[in-house]
Every structure is written in C-alpha cells, then in structure tokens.
Scaffold this motif. Sequence first.
Motif, short mmCIF file in Angstrom:
data_model
loop_
_atom_site.label_atom_id
_atom_site.label_comp_id
_atom_site.label_asym_id
_atom_site.label_seq_id
_atom_site.Cartn_x
_atom_site.Cartn_y
_atom_site.Cartn_z
N MET B 1 3.06 5.18 0.30
CA MET B 1 1.95 4.14 0.10
C MET B 1 1.79 3.34 1.25
O MET B 1 2.61 2.85 1.92
CB MET B 1 2.48 3.15 -1.17
N ASN B 2 0.31 3.00 1.39
CA ASN B 2 0.06 2.05 2.68
C ASN B 2 -0.53 0.94 2.18
O ASN B 2 -1.48 0.77 1.29
CB ASN B 2 -1.19 2.97 3.32
N PRO B 3 0.59 -0.07 2.42
CA PRO B 3 0.35 -1.39 2.08
C PRO B 3 -1.05 -2.08 2.08
O PRO B 3 -1.63 -2.74 1.63
CB PRO B 3 1.39 -2.35 2.42
N ASP B 4 -1.81 -1.47 3.40
CA ASP B 4 -3.08 -2.36 3.78
C ASP B 4 -4.31 -1.94 2.99
O ASP B 4 -5.01 -2.57 2.47
CB ASP B 4 -3.39 -1.57 5.17
N ILE B 5 -4.02 -0.58 2.08
CA ILE B 5 -5.05 -0.31 1.05
C ILE B 5 -5.12 -1.14 0.05
O ILE B 5 -5.85 -1.70 -0.47
CB ILE B 5 -4.73 1.13 0.72
N VAL B 6 -3.81 -1.56 -0.43
CA VAL B 6 -3.53 -2.48 -1.61
C VAL B 6 -4.25 -3.87 -1.09
O VAL B 6 -4.79 -4.56 -1.89
CB VAL B 6 -2.02 -2.70 -2.05
N ARG B 7 -3.79 -4.36 0.12
CA ARG B 7 -4.20 -5.37 0.44
C ARG B 7 -5.99 -5.53 0.54
O ARG B 7 -6.55 -6.63 -0.01
CB ARG B 7 -3.73 -5.82 1.90
N ASP B 8 -6.29 -4.50 0.96
CA ASP B 8 -7.87 -4.40 0.87
C ASP B 8 -8.36 -4.62 -0.57
O ASP B 8 -9.34 -5.51 -0.89
CB ASP B 8 -8.39 -3.04 1.41
N ILE B 9 -7.65 -3.84 -1.28
CA ILE B 9 -8.15 -4.03 -2.57
C ILE B 9 -8.09 -5.39 -3.44
O ILE B 9 -8.80 -5.90 -4.04
CB ILE B 9 -7.47 -2.84 -3.71
N LEU B 10 -7.19 -5.93 -3.00
CA LEU B 10 -6.73 -7.26 -3.73
C LEU B 10 -7.68 -8.15 -3.00
O LEU B 10 -8.34 -8.87 -3.76
CB LEU B 10 -5.25 -7.67 -3.33
N ASP B 11 -7.95 -7.89 -1.71
CA ASP B 11 -9.08 -8.70 -0.94
C ASP B 11 -10.41 -8.81 -1.77
O ASP B 11 -11.13 -9.65 -1.87
CB ASP B 11 -9.27 -8.62 0.57
N LYS B 12 -10.79 -7.48 -1.84
CA LYS B 12 -12.14 -7.23 -2.50
C LYS B 12 -12.02 -7.85 -3.84
O LYS B 12 -13.37 -8.62 -4.11
CB LYS B 12 -12.22 -5.72 -2.65
N HIS B 13 -11.10 -7.83 -4.79
CA HIS B 13 -11.20 -8.33 -5.85
C HIS B 13 -10.96 -9.77 -5.87
O HIS B 13 -11.44 -10.67 -6.98
CB HIS B 13 -10.22 -7.73 -6.76
N SER B 14 -10.55 -10.58 -5.02
CA SER B 14 -10.23 -12.08 -5.04
C SER B 14 -11.68 -12.46 -4.54
O SER B 14 -11.96 -13.40 -5.24
CB SER B 14 -9.33 -12.39 -4.17
N GLN B 15 -12.38 -11.73 -3.84
CA GLN B 15 -13.66 -12.31 -3.55
C GLN B 15 -14.66 -12.08 -4.87
O GLN B 15 -15.40 -13.14 -5.01
CB GLN B 15 -14.43 -11.35 -2.44
N GLU B 16 -14.48 -11.03 -5.50
CA GLU B 16 -15.36 -10.88 -6.72
C GLU B 16 -14.73 -11.58 -8.00
O GLU B 16 -15.40 -11.75 -9.04
CB GLU B 16 -15.39 -9.42 -7.03
N GLY B 17 -13.46 -12.27 -7.66
CA GLY B 17 -13.02 -13.13 -8.83
C GLY B 17 -12.46 -12.11 -9.90
O GLY B 17 -12.50 -12.60 -11.23
N ASN B 18 -12.25 -10.84 -9.76
CA ASN B 18 -11.76 -9.92 -11.03
C ASN B 18 -10.45 -9.99 -11.37
O ASN B 18 -9.78 -10.49 -10.65
CB ASN B 18 -12.05 -8.60 -10.19
N GLY B 19 -10.31 -9.56 -12.65
CA GLY B 19 -8.87 -9.68 -13.36
C GLY B 19 -8.10 -8.76 -12.97
O GLY B 19 -8.44 -7.75 -12.05
N LEU B 20 -6.76 -8.43 -13.51
CA LEU B 20 -5.75 -7.51 -13.24
C LEU B 20 -6.30 -6.07 -13.64
O LEU B 20 -5.98 -5.37 -12.49
CB LEU B 20 -4.63 -7.92 -13.94
#
Lengths: 225, 282
Positions: B1-20
């Motif tokens: 697993m590449n942690p950067d991919i998860v970090r990107d996904i988390l960033d994207k969603h925190s900008q969009e204010g999305n839920g879990l």
Amino acid sequence: MITLTINGLDVQVEEGTTLLEAARHLGFPIPTLCHMDGLTPYGACRLCVVEIGEGPGAKMVSSCTFPVQEGLKVRTASERVLKARRMIIELMLSVCPQSKTIQDLASKFGVRQQRFRQEFKDCILCGLCVRMCEEQMMAKAIGFRGRGESRSIGTPFDIETDVCRRCGGCMFVCPVCELRCTYNEPEKAICGGCANLVPPCVEKDQFDDMMCYMEPCVACEITKD
Amino acid sequence: MNPDIVRDILDKHSQEGNGLISILEDIQARFSYLPEEALKMVAEAKNIPLVDIYGVATFYKAFSLVPRGKHLICACLGTACHVREGPIIVKEFESQLGIKAGETTPDKEFTLETVACLGACALGPIVVVDGHYFSNVGQTEVRGIIEKAAEGFETADLEQDYHIFPVEASCPKCNHSLMDPSRIIDDYPSIRVTASFGRNHGWLTISSMYGSYKVFSEYEIPKETVVHFFCPHCHAELKGATNCVLCGAPMIPMIVSGGGMIQICSRKGCKNHMLDLSGVNL
Ligand code: SF4
Ligand code: SF4
Ligand code: SF4
Ligand code: FES
Ligand code: FES
C-alpha cells in the motif's frame, strides 16, 4: 414538569425522564438487561417493554428509551406486556442458555421451557460493554462489527489494541460472560430447578461446592445447613 | 500500500468536506480493498475512533478488508434470485473456482461474492462479473461466464452473446429520447449526446447494446480524459450523484425505457457501467 399515569397512579416527573426512570421512581419494577445507570439507553434487549396508550391504539415501547409525555397512560405489567417479556426471555435464553443473568430472568418470570434451538453464543449483543468502554472508560477499544447474522463485538481487525486500558469494565458489565449453574446437563440449563422446589443439588451431592449465584437458591441453603 | 495515495484521497475529501463513506469508497476503488494501514490513517486524519471506522467497513458489503482478485464475480442471492435457484448458481461457481463465496482464488484471479438484490429481479438469477450483467443464468452457463471473464470482456463476441442486449435511453432531465436512428451501431440505433472536454464540444454516439463499448465522437478524445455529457435537446448536463467505483470519475445517468437507469463512467477508456432497473439511483 410532566404529569402521566403509570398503572393508574398519577406521577409528576421532569421533562426528559424516561418511562423506566419514572416507573422505578414510583416503585414499579421493570426488568432490564441492556440498561445500566450511567450509560446511555440503547434499547437492544426490549426486556423493559411497557404498554402505552389505551384501547386498540395501545403500543408496546421499550421504557428505557421512551421519554415521558404529558397525559400518557402507561401499564408496566399488563397481560400483553408479561407475555411479550416471557417470549423475549425465552428467545434470549435460546441464544445464551448458559448466561446466569438470563437464567435468573427465566426463573423469575416463569419461563420453564425452551422451544427454540439453543445456540450457546457468547454474546447477546446488548452493547453494554461497548457503551461501558466508550462512556465510562473513555477508551473506545471495542465496538460492533458486521451486521445481521454476523454482527459481533470486538476490536478492529480482531487484534490487541493499544487503546484498551485493560480495565475489565467490559467483562464486568457483560450479562453473558460469567460462570453459570448448568446442573449436570448443559443443554437443559434453565437454572429454574430450585424454583420448582425439586432442588437438584440436594439429590446430587457432587454439586455441594458448586459456585452458584442464584438468588434465592433453596437447595444451597438447605445443604449449607 | 502506498500511503501517499491515501493521503491524496484524504486531502481531496477534506477540501470537499466529504464524510467517511466517500473516503472509504475511494480507497476501496484504488486498492480493491481497505488496507488496515489506510483505515488507521483515516482514523487519525478524521479523528474518528478506529473501531467505528472498522464497524462501518464491516457493515457494508461493498467494502472488503481482504484484497480482491482481478475479476469480481457477484452472484445475487436476493429473494427473487434465491427462489430462481440462485443458490445453485453460487454452488456451481464455488465448485468451479474451488473457493467459497467471499473468498479469492489463490492465483488472485477471481473473487466470488454474493449480494442481496441488484434491482433486476425480473431477470434473475443475476450474476455480475466485472460490471457485466448476466441474466437468467443457468447452471450450465457458469463455466462459460468464468472463461469469458478470464479472457476479458472486450474480446467477447457480440452476436453470440444474448446477455448483451439493447437499451433505449432518454435524458434524465427532459426525458427526451437520446436514440439516434440515423446512426446505426451494432445493428441498433445509437445513443447520441453532446460531449465536451477541454475546448472541444461535439456529438458523441454510443452503442445502445448494453455490454458493448463502441463509441464514436466528433473529436478524438484522448484516453483517460473525463468527458462532460450534455443532452442534445435540453442542453442540461447529464451528471449523477455517484462516482465510478473503478476510477472515481462521475457516472453519467440516463433513463432506460421501461423504467430504470443506466449509468456509464465519464472517463474515456474506463469500462464501468451499470444498469439499475429499479431506477432509484440518480
Ligand atoms: S478492558 Fe479494554 S475494552 Fe474492556 S472496557 Fe476496559 S478499555 Fe474497554
Ligand atoms: S459481550 Fe457481553 S456486554 Fe458486550 S454486547 Fe455481548 S453480551 Fe453484551
Ligand atoms: S439449586 Fe442452586 S446450585 Fe442447584 S441448579 Fe439451582 S441454583 Fe444451581
Ligand atoms: S433495558 Fe430497555 S431495551 Fe434493554
Ligand atoms: S433478487 Fe437478484 S436482482 Fe433482485
């Protein structure tokens, strides 16, 4: 203040009180399993059912989660309630026949038969442990997993978790993980033997030193004397 | 697993204010499962106890905590499919693949899963393989479905496969038919929409055969481009609320005559599409 009628008696309680609290305040006993003072009501076991309303519109609700309402008419021990309660106990007993708590309930409410297949599960999914861990121990180490048939309690990924503080609170409140009195046949383990006044322990002396939490246990008192 | 991919996904969603759930969906789409490490990162970033995230991840069938195989076989065991001998189909898949439902073959080729209703009950028993719907599946067809999945659906033969059927689509906004009888693809009128990407804005026609991937367009669309689709009649953008589970691009909804909804992925080259005959998924 809100005025309601419980078993014909008028009572005044503060808004936000649950039916269970109001009834207990008046001294009407309502059995509970998944309720515990200090934990948020959860309404899982349905043991605390009471009947509200009148006539054909009467409804059964779980008193531990139902807030009092102005003018509400509540019956805590109507025929319908007692019947439902016995069924609930019988069903719980079929899931966890070895649970001392449930055996005692069965004995107390006159459940003398088991019509359902016994599962001997080690959890009745009352959620007490989860709430204990979260609300009193501030740990949130365990929780519900899965759903439906495969719903279970445990830690994430079933591995030891470093947020658990090993306080034992979860086991302390669990109605299932305690020793039971199985008599000598586990599949017939409704520990109502003593209540039937044919105390099995009297006849079977090998049960003399048995650890038993039953109250009141006629047999044990006889043998002790 | 590449942690950067998860970090990107988390960033994207925190900008969009999305839920879990949307975060977990994206992680699942990228890794084909929810790695333990990823869940821990989500717990930390969102400040949600891990046990709650684990509860959500185990609650929904769509999430998997173990890696899935290259091909996902989903056999329906909903009530309708159950009485139409769905369980026999599942057993057949189990014995052919040598695994139990919920497991993945040791060579990581196939994952067999069961689901409770896909909303196409009248066509049951339904089996979905990598997004392809097979209807009225019989026990003897199981072998063929597995073989076809193994060789890939792009090469599957159109004419001989009666599981590939034509649909008639209309715009979900104005309900005007999108069928274009003047342009025949796969022997049927094609579905015509307006496509736009970058500075290009022109027509695009898709085969109306459900399961065929033939697409023609006025402008050459580079691979991987996410295209915006518009209704040629009311000019509203065809845009749904869901994203592609394979690549994350928005899914394009269209109404299917007879009731229901068809969704195709808006990314050029992504083959994801789904048919929802109950039509509740706009
Ligand atoms: S022992 Fe661990 S899991 Fe149990 S209540 Fe305490 S902290 Fe929670
Ligand atoms: S483990 Fe015990 S306390 Fe926790 S839900 Fe199960 S029966 Fe209730
Ligand atoms: S008599 Fe006492 S020891 Fe014997 S079965 Fe009943 S409760 Fe258990
Ligand atoms: S005590 Fe009320 S539902 Fe369990
Ligand atoms: S039961 Fe299989 S699609 Fe509904």
